[in-house]
Design a protein around this motif. Structure first.
Motif, short mmCIF file in Angstrom:
data_model
loop_
_atom_site.label_atom_id
_atom_site.label_comp_id
_atom_site.label_asym_id
_atom_site.label_seq_id
_atom_site.Cartn_x
_atom_site.Cartn_y
_atom_site.Cartn_z
N THR A 445 0.61 -1.28 0.05
CA THR A 445 -0.23 -0.32 0.09
C THR A 445 1.28 1.63 0.32
OG1 THR A 445 -0.07 -0.11 2.43
CG2 THR A 445 -1.82 -1.04 1.06
N ASN A 446 -0.08 2.39 -0.49
CA ASN A 446 1.06 3.56 -0.52
C ASN A 446 1.76 3.49 -1.17
OD1 ASN A 446 -1.65 4.34 1.65
ND2 ASN A 446 0.51 3.84 3.24
N ILE A 447 2.13 3.13 -2.34
CA ILE A 447 2.89 3.07 -3.64
C ILE A 447 2.87 4.72 -3.70
CG2 ILE A 447 3.98 2.69 -5.73
CD1 ILE A 447 2.68 -0.50 -4.99
N PRO A 448 4.10 5.43 -3.61
CA PRO A 448 3.87 6.81 -4.80
C PRO A 448 3.83 6.73 -6.47
CG PRO A 448 6.78 6.52 -2.64
CD PRO A 448 5.53 4.93 -3.11
N ASP A 449 3.48 7.77 -6.83
CA ASP A 449 2.35 7.89 -8.19
C ASP A 449 4.64 7.76 -9.16
OD1 ASP A 449 0.14 8.38 -7.12
OD2 ASP A 449 0.34 9.74 -7.25
N ILE A 450 5.15 8.22 -8.51
CA ILE A 450 6.56 8.45 -8.97
C ILE A 450 7.03 7.22 -9.65
CG2 ILE A 450 7.89 8.83 -7.53
CD1 ILE A 450 9.41 10.38 -9.32
N VAL A 451 7.13 6.25 -8.57
CA VAL A 451 6.83 4.41 -8.45
C VAL A 451 6.11 4.05 -9.86
CG1 VAL A 451 6.72 2.43 -7.74
CG2 VAL A 451 8.31 4.35 -6.73
N SER A 452 5.36 3.84 -9.45
CA SER A 452 4.11 3.69 -10.82
C SER A 452 4.43 3.73 -11.73
CB SER A 452 2.85 3.88 -10.43
OG SER A 452 2.36 3.26 -8.85
N ALA A 453 4.66 5.42 -12.03
CA ALA A 453 5.02 5.55 -13.31
C ALA A 453 6.48 5.57 -14.45
CB ALA A 453 5.18 7.17 -13.33
N LYS A 454 7.42 5.40 -13.17
CA LYS A 454 9.17 4.58 -13.23
C LYS A 454 8.72 3.57 -13.66
CE LYS A 454 11.92 7.92 -12.50
NZ LYS A 454 12.07 8.81 -14.19
N ALA A 455 7.79 2.06 -12.69
CA ALA A 455 7.79 1.17 -13.14
C ALA A 455 7.12 0.53 -14.74
CB ALA A 455 6.22 -0.16 -12.67
N GLU A 456 6.37 1.34 -15.46
CA GLU A 456 5.63 1.44 -16.78
C GLU A 456 6.88 2.20 -18.01
OE1 GLU A 456 3.06 0.70 -17.93
OE2 GLU A 456 2.10 0.34 -15.97
N GLU A 457 7.68 3.28 -17.10
CA GLU A 457 8.95 3.94 -17.86
C GLU A 457 9.91 2.41 -18.20
OE1 GLU A 457 11.95 6.90 -17.98
OE2 GLU A 457 10.16 7.50 -16.35
N TYR A 458 10.79 1.78 -17.39
CA TYR A 458 11.38 1.26 -17.35
C TYR A 458 11.35 0.02 -18.34
CZ TYR A 458 13.64 4.51 -14.25
OH TYR A 458 14.96 5.45 -12.94
N ALA A 459 10.15 -0.69 -17.74
CA ALA A 459 9.39 -1.69 -17.88
C ALA A 459 9.89 -1.93 -19.53
CB ALA A 459 8.41 -2.21 -17.94
N GLY A 460 9.28 -0.63 -20.29
CA GLY A 460 9.42 -0.54 -21.83
C GLY A 460 8.74 -1.37 -22.10
N SER A 461 8.63 -1.56 -24.30
CA SER A 461 7.68 -2.21 -24.87
C SER A 461 7.65 -3.48 -24.79
CB SER A 461 7.85 -1.66 -26.06
OG SER A 461 9.32 -2.01 -27.06
N ALA A 462 8.75 -4.32 -23.96
CA ALA A 462 9.78 -5.70 -23.64
C ALA A 462 7.72 -6.55 -23.35
CB ALA A 462 9.90 -6.53 -22.58
N THR A 463 7.26 -7.59 -23.37
CA THR A 463 6.15 -8.64 -23.83
C THR A 463 6.42 -9.60 -22.78
OG1 THR A 463 7.15 -9.54 -25.88
CG2 THR A 463 6.18 -8.52 -26.20
N SER A 464 6.72 -10.29 -22.63
CA SER A 464 7.48 -11.01 -21.44
C SER A 464 7.22 -10.29 -20.08
CB SER A 464 8.62 -12.12 -21.94
OG SER A 464 9.35 -11.72 -21.80
N ALA A 465 7.45 -11.77 -18.92
CA ALA A 465 8.09 -10.85 -17.73
C ALA A 465 8.45 -10.75 -17.17
CB ALA A 465 7.03 -11.84 -17.03
N ILE A 466 9.58 -11.79 -18.07
CA ILE A 466 10.88 -11.75 -17.42
C ILE A 466 11.66 -10.31 -18.18
CG2 ILE A 466 11.37 -13.34 -19.67
CD1 ILE A 466 13.43 -13.38 -15.83
N GLN A 467 10.90 -10.41 -19.65
CA GLN A 467 12.28 -9.36 -20.18
C GLN A 467 11.29 -7.64 -19.46
OE1 GLN A 467 14.51 -10.02 -22.49
NE2 GLN A 467 15.07 -7.44 -21.73
N LYS A 468 10.57 -7.43 -18.96
CA LYS A 468 10.20 -6.49 -18.23
C LYS A 468 10.72 -6.54 -16.92
CE LYS A 468 5.34 -5.61 -20.03
NZ LYS A 468 4.15 -6.23 -20.01
#
Length: 784
Positions: A445-468
């Protein structure tokens, strides 16, 4: 002879020191033993592989055998209980705790203490220990003690209390079923959700119990002297048909109508294990204590580590915006807080692919906490040396996370050896075809918004879980810099993994932190993307082949693990190794706040000191050199010799004191005529304790004649003129109405002492010893 007149029973034609039980009593004992044996089988799911059978059935034989022997030897109830306790301790070692025996069968201090601990505390441990129950060793005492106690009580009542009933025999027999029934219920409550032939055992138990009660009722109400043989045969055949039909129908109905295993009530599914991780600070919150205060401190040494092998300390999967922590015990079977008592075999994790096996020996130095350093997933754990109490009884393991805790504390001098299996890690190409495991972890709980945004940014366009996940790991290591906040580090770094620290980590440039921040950030981003992730804290020491490895606070580390379906928990290491962050872009560090465990900090949190090591009462060990130590062999010898001696002499002294008090009261209380009558009471009680039968409601002359006949049959000596003159003297003192002088009282007591001395000296050593353990207080229900 009138209906109300009852002749005096002959005193003992064929009487001896040992009574013979009637056939009905033997049948009662057999039925109760059979019901108890059916009940004992219910322990099989909890112990498995019939490993409990020797202890459980041995307890039935010991408890029931001593009860029958006590009745046949006419021992009093307290003496019978004392003999049963002696047999419990002397025979309990080879039956229940053979591994702790001396010379295979003799009791040792460990086995004797285990027989006590198992009877008192084994019940609580049995419902928190992973089935099958194999360790601690005293857990095997639970079925042994339960069957011993039930057999002792029920059989004693069956041979002493039940035969005395004339009109209430069925009611008393029903009461005796309570013991086997409680044993039956105990097997259910201590078992698992997979019963052991529950329907068949239940029907057999009920059928045997009902037939026995019916038989007892028939005997109580029987008025026929003889029964037609054909009628008796038809009754037996009819009863057999009813029993067989009941068993078959009940077994079939039980197999069809048995409720599902998930709805079965067993205590191990309801009782919360005693270890609550929330009673202790979060391990990750004390990360900086290791890197700063214990940087060069020798925590422990390890032998047998492989190069690059990590030492596991604690696993955390719950986050509340303040700290990552181990969850509560009731958070679920896949959570990090579900700990169970250590067993001799540790089950494999539910999600696991076995890899390399290894064995290590660890010696604790200045490390002090409840979390035990281990490697991989432990399969076997044994303690070689320790100061204070043996920690084996306070070890708790979590097979899901591979974490081990010692509730009494891990401290200096503890040495243990463990065997472990590592998680086999497939390559990323193989994991690309594997989905993350579908499991429910405690919430974050209480995950900062910037962490959620960085999660999408750093994961990129990868399709598999291991690649993300690899993209997030790579990004943190690329953009971040390592700093423990020490004076020697190029740039400062603030401790903590709360929401404000996570915001600072991503919002301020450059990104600076250590394993506490990067492992926490990776776990939050992976959980934000829906992947089951947890943080592991441990040590990454430098291992030199062939040498002992010394682990210091500087070796502390933390990493992440993500669960993949059918594979297991795959590790990720998102912490960068670069330490040369640009100094002019860093902000002035703040003082490090005190990490919180349960409650979030106030809005205006004040600077506090860093977390200090956890101290427990049990890890304050005494100096092993202080005081005088008694050798172990001396304890063994004193236990083997001293305990039987105490069990023999203590009851002997107690009974002897009671007899002296009985004699003193009879000799000194009341008028002289009563003192003379007391001499005769002392005589009859002494003969009863020697095993002779004294007729009830008989005069003294009749009693004297009966005793003279029995002593003649059993080759016991009496005074030359027999017991009749003594009986006449006592009758004269009681009934002639004259004043009884002290001389007549002394003569009566002198005659009593002489008669008892003659009988005792001729009875033989064994019979005289049994008489010294018997105590009888004559009731005044005979004619004076």
């Amino acid at each position: 002879m009138s209906a109300t007149t009852r002749p005096v029973a002959p005193a003992g034609n064929g009487a001896s020191a040992v009574d013979r039980l009637p056939a009905t009593s033997w049948l009662d004992v057999g039925v109760l033993s059979a019901l108890s044996a059916l009940a004992v089988l219910g322990f099989e799911p909890a112990f498995g592989h019939y490993s409990f059978a020797l202890a459980a059935f041995g307890g039935l034989v010991i408890g029931g055998g001593v009860a029958v022997l006590g009745r046949m030897l006419r021992l009093s109830v307290p003496i019978t209980v004392a003999l049963a306790l002696a047999a419990y301790f002397l025979l309990g070692t080879p039956l229940a705790m053979p591994g702790q025996a001396t010379v295979a069968v003799l009791p040792s201090l460990d086995s004797l203490s285990g027989l006590v601990l198992g009877a008192v505390f084994g019940w609580a441990d049995a419902v928190t220990l992973q089935a099958p129950l194999e360790a601690p060793p005293y857990v095997a005492v639970v079925p042994y003690f339960a069957s011993w106690l039930v057999a002792l009580v029920t059989v004693s009542l069956a041979v002493r209390w039940l035969p005395a009933a004339r009109t209430r025999g069925v009611a008393r027999a029903a009461v005796l079923l309570t013991g086997p029934l409680l044993l039956f219920v105990a097997g259910i409550l201590l078992g698992t959700r997979d019963p052991y032939f529950a329907g068949v055992r239940g029907v057999l138990f009920a059928a045997v119990a009902l037939i026995w009660l019916g038989w007892r009722r028939g005997r109580a109400g029987a008025v026929e002297v003889s029964v037609d043989a054909g009628l008796r045969r038809r009754r037996l055949v009819g009863t057999g048909i009813v029993v067989i039909g009941s068993v078959v129908a009940g077994a079939l109905a039980g197999s069809v109508l048995t409720p599902p295993a998930a709805s079965r009530f067993v205590l191990r599914q309801e009782v919360t294990p005693p270890f609550d991780p929330l009673d202790y600070p979060s391990p990750l919150a004390g990360f900086r204590h290791y890197t700063k205060d214990l940087e060069k401190t020798k925590l422990f040494t390890a032998d047998g580590l492989d190069s690059g092998q990590l030492v596991r300390l604690a696993t955390m999967d719950s986050y509340d915006g303040v700290v990552w922590s181990v969850t509560a015990p009731d958070a679920g079977s896949t959570a990090s807080g579900t700990f169970q008592l250590l067993g001799s075999t540790i089950p494999r994790p539910p999600l696991f692919t076995a890899g390399a096996r290894s064995t290590a020996s660890i010696v604790i130095a200045d490390y002090s906490d409840v979390w035990l350093p281990t490697i991989g997933y432990v399969t076997d754990l044994g303690f070689d040396a320790y100061r204070g109490d043996d920690p084996a009884g306070t070890v708790r393991v979590n097979t899901v996370t591979g974490t081990t805790a010692v509730t009494s504390g891990v401290g200096d001098g503890l040495r243990y050896t463990l065997s472990a299996t590592a998680q086999k890690i497939p390559n990323d190409k193989a994991l690309a075809r594997v989905a993350p495991a579908a499991m429910t972890l405690p919430p974050v709980t209480n995950i900062p918004d910037i962490v959620s945004a960085k999660a999408e940014e750093y994961a990129g366009s990868a399709t598999s879980a291991i690649q993300k996940l690899r993209n997030i790991e790579r990004s943190l290591k690329t953009f971040g810099y390592l700093s423990h906040g020490r004076a020697s580090d190029p740039v400062p770094s603030r401790a903590g993994e709360g929401a404000d620290r996570m915001t600072d980590l991503f919002a301020k440039q450059p990104m600076v932190g250590d394993q506490e921040q990067y492992a926490g950030a990776f776990a939050l981003m992976a959980r934000r993307l829906g992947y089951p992730t947890r943080i592991v804290m441990g040590f990454a020491p430098k291992v030199v082949a062939g040498q002992s490895t010394t682990v210091t606070g500087n070796d502390v580390t933390a990493w992440d693990e993500v669960a993949f379906e059918g594979v297991g928990w795959v590790p990720f290491f998102p912490t960068p190794t670069k330490t040369d962050a640009p100094k002019n872009q860093t902000t002035k560090p703040k003082l490090e706040p005190q990490p919180q465990v349960r409650q979030p900090p106030p809005a205006d949190a004040k600077p506090q000191e860093l977390l200090t090591p956890v101290k427990t009462k049990d890890n304050e060990h005494k100096d092993p050199k202080a005081g005088f130590g008694i050798p172990g062999w001396a304890w063994v010898v004193s236990g083997v010799i001293g305990i039987p001696a105490l069990l023999y002499f203590v009851p002997l002294l107690v009974v002897g004191a009671l007899k002296r008090r009985r004699r003193r009261l009879r000799r000194s209380q009341g008028p002289p005529d009563r003192q003379a009558a007391g001499a005769w009471d002392e005589l009859t009680d002494g003969y009863v304790e020697l095993g002779l039968a004294v007729p009830r409601n008989a005069t003294r002359l009749q009693t004297a004649a009966a005793l003279e006949r029995q002593t003649s049959e059993q080759n016991l000596r009496t005074p030359e003129d027999g017991l009749t003159p003594l009986a006449r003297r006592v009758d004269a003192a009681v009934f002639d109405g004259s004043t009884v002088s002290e001389g007549r009282v002394v003569a009566a007591w002198t005659g009593t002492d002489a008669a008892l001395a003659e009988a005792t000296s001729s009875a033989g050593w064994l019979r005289a010893r049994l008489a010294s353990f018997r105590y009888r207080r004559r009731r005044r229900d005979v004619a004076l």
